[in-house]
Design an enzyme around this catalytic site. Structure first.
Site, PDB file in Angstrom:
ATOM      1  N   TRP A 101       0.820  -1.217   0.000  1.00 22.47           N
ATOM      2  CA  TRP A 101       0.000   0.000   0.000  1.00 22.47           C
ATOM      3  C   TRP A 101       0.849   1.259   0.000  1.00 22.47           C
ATOM      4  CZ3 TRP A 101      -4.219  -1.224  -2.017  1.00 22.47           C
ATOM      5  CH2 TRP A 101      -4.906  -2.379  -1.671  1.00 22.47           C
ATOM      6  N   ASP A 171      -1.600   6.539   6.374  1.00 17.39           N
ATOM      7  CA  ASP A 171      -2.695   5.660   5.976  1.00 17.39           C
ATOM      8  C   ASP A 171      -2.928   4.710   7.148  1.00 17.39           C
ATOM      9  OD1 ASP A 171      -4.283   3.613   4.998  1.00 17.39           O
ATOM     10  OD2 ASP A 171      -3.022   3.153   3.257  1.00 17.39           O
ATOM     11  N   LYS A 195     -12.012  -1.875   6.575  1.00 20.46           N
ATOM     12  CA  LYS A 195     -11.194  -2.802   7.342  1.00 20.46           C
ATOM     13  C   LYS A 195     -11.700  -2.892   8.785  1.00 20.46           C
ATOM     14  CE  LYS A 195      -8.898  -3.084   3.626  1.00 20.46           C
ATOM     15  NZ  LYS A 195      -7.696  -2.428   3.190  1.00 20.46           N
TER      16      LYS A 195
HETATM   17  C1  LIG Z   1      -7.148  -1.936   1.954  1.00 21.15           C
HETATM   18  C2  LIG Z   1      -6.126  -0.908   2.082  1.00 21.15           C
HETATM   19  C3  LIG Z   1      -5.987   0.111   1.126  1.00 21.15           C
HETATM   20  C4  LIG Z   1      -6.830   0.200  -0.107  1.00 21.15           C
HETATM   21  O1  LIG Z   1      -8.132   0.509   0.212  1.00 21.15           O
HETATM   22  P1  LIG Z   1      -9.239   0.807  -0.902  1.00 21.15           P
HETATM   23  O2  LIG Z   1     -10.309   1.460  -0.106  1.00 21.15           O
HETATM   24  O3  LIG Z   1      -9.622  -0.494  -1.497  1.00 21.15           O
HETATM   25  O4  LIG Z   1      -8.635   1.724  -1.905  1.00 21.15           O
HETATM   26  C5  LIG Z   1      -5.025   1.062   1.355  1.00 21.15           C
HETATM   27  N1  LIG Z   1      -4.240   1.037   2.434  1.00 21.15           N
HETATM   28  C6  LIG Z   1      -4.347   0.062   3.367  1.00 21.15           C
HETATM   29  C7  LIG Z   1      -3.451   0.092   4.557  1.00 21.15           C
HETATM   30  C8  LIG Z   1      -5.285  -0.937   3.214  1.00 21.15           C
HETATM   31  O5  LIG Z   1      -5.393  -1.892   4.136  1.00 21.15           O
END
Ligand SMILES: *Cc1c(COP(=O)(O)O)cnc(C)c1O
Length: 360
Positions: A101, A171, A195
């Site tokens: 990511w 993030d 998540k």
């Molecule tokens: C799942 C995830 C993403 C991507 O998320 P989307 O909403 O599908 O774009 C980005 N960063 C992390 C840490 C993730 O777990």
């Protein structure tokens, strides 16, 4: 009806209480004669829902007044572009690469400016968090970027990088609301909610107000400009109304539980059950350096691909689903987010113990 134990990395398990409440309100939300799915986002009823969600999130995370809270669309991935477009004034930022990511975010940012790779754990397939105490951070960087919890590899920063005064962007998709955070240490925190917080379709951005400005990159789409969204309190256009409503219910569930301190305590107890088992197992092995282990995503292997596949299959039959590791890593991964009850992890460990006896 029988519900499985869902160890999916995302979209993931939600609190049963929240789902039940949503079901009860499905046809008639609080006497207004319609579902939240059916109502105008400009209605008083909906305005209360989104305002209350924001207020509850502010309370849970203790978000200072000089931060805006935005409920946006496009997932976490959309932010990979929005962040540089809005924040790269000097067209230069530092990225720490701790997994897929972060790598994707850096690749996207390169389209808009210079990306300096400050550190990386790619040398050992991202099984650790690099030392971030003295990185080559310079004053001309607009921000330093991290992915705080690495969903795929199961690592988490236990200490934030020393950014030497440069703004930190994180993030937090897969550790959102799993423990208390000091928001003031970040310039921007964001996370896709699927998540740990709600149904896919919402990304929450918490951004310091001085970074919400007009002088973004000139080609920035109106929708991706934080100022557009902040000026209209996330109601510039139709937001993902229903999903925000569910997030709001999860915020209330967390408050009722005792807030993020309590959530952290529960998450630590829960993760310990699994990690303790892995540490003494003769068949299963955790793949991450102990000091960097995530409380949310726990990858493990047997060392034998066929046995891994057999485990995933038999576990699914026993009601423990979505334990297959990410396609880029293999093995297994148990995501044990806030809404996974401790009992689910205890039963999984029981199942693993039995599997070990039969297959060692
Ligand atoms: C799942 C995830 C993403 C991507 O998320 P989307 O909403 O599908 O774009 C980005 N960063 C992390 C840490 C993730 O777990």
């Amino acid at each position: 009806m029988s519900r499985v134990y869902n160890f999916s990395a995302g979209p993931a398990v939600l609190p049963e209480e929240v789902l039940q409440e949503a079901a009860d309100e499905m046809l008639d939300y609080k006497g207004c004669g319609m579902s939240v799915m059916e109502m105008s986002h400009r209605s008083k009823v909906y305005d209360d829902i989104i305002k209350e969600a924001e207020a509850d999130l502010r309370e849970l995370m203790n978000i200072p007044d000089n931060y805006d809270v935005l409920f946006l669309q496009g997932g976490a991935s959309q932010q990979f572009a929005a962040i540089p477009m809005n924040l790269m004034k000097n067209k230069k930022a530092g990225y720490i690469i701790t997994g897929q990511w972060a790598k994707k975010a850096a690749a996207e940012a390169k389209k808009y400016g210079e990306v300096v790779e400050l550190a990386s754990s790619a040398d050992k397939t991202f099984t650790y968090i690099p030392d971030c105490s003295d990185l080559a951070i310079t004053d001309d960087m607009d921000y330093v970027y991290i992915c705080e919890n690495n969903t795929i590899y199961g690592t988490k920063y236990k200490q934030l990088p020393n950014t030497k005064g440069v703004d930190l962007v994180a993030d937090v998709s897969s550790c959102f609301l799993s423990e208390p955070v000091d928001v003031s240490k970040y310039a921007l925190i964001y996370g896709g909610v699927q998540k740990n917080v709600g149904p896919a379709g919402v990304v929450v951005v918490i951004i310091r107000k001085d970074l919400v400005r007009d002088d973004v990159m000139p080609f920035t789409p109106t929708m991706l400009k934080y100022k557009t969204q902040a000026d209209s309190a996330s109601l510039y256009n139709t937001p993902p109304c229903y999903n925000i409503y569910i997030c709001g219910k999860v915020f209330k569930w967390l408050k009722k539980l005792g807030g993020l301190e309590k959530m952290k305590e529960l998450n630590e107890e829960k993760a310990k059950v699994l990690y303790d088992f892995l540490d003494q197992s003769k068949l299963f092995k955790g793949t991450v350096e102990k000091k960097d282990r995530s409380l949310m995503n726990v990858p493990f292997v047997t060392g034998d691909k066929e046995l891994d596949a057999k485990f995933v299959e038999e576990a699914a039959k026993a009601g423990f689903v979505n334990l297959k590791g990410h396609r880029t890593v293999g093995g297994m991964r148990a995501s044990i987010y806030n809404a996974m009850p401790k009992e689910g992890v205890e039963k999984l460990v029981e199942f693993m113990r039995e599997f070990e006896k039969k297959n060692l």
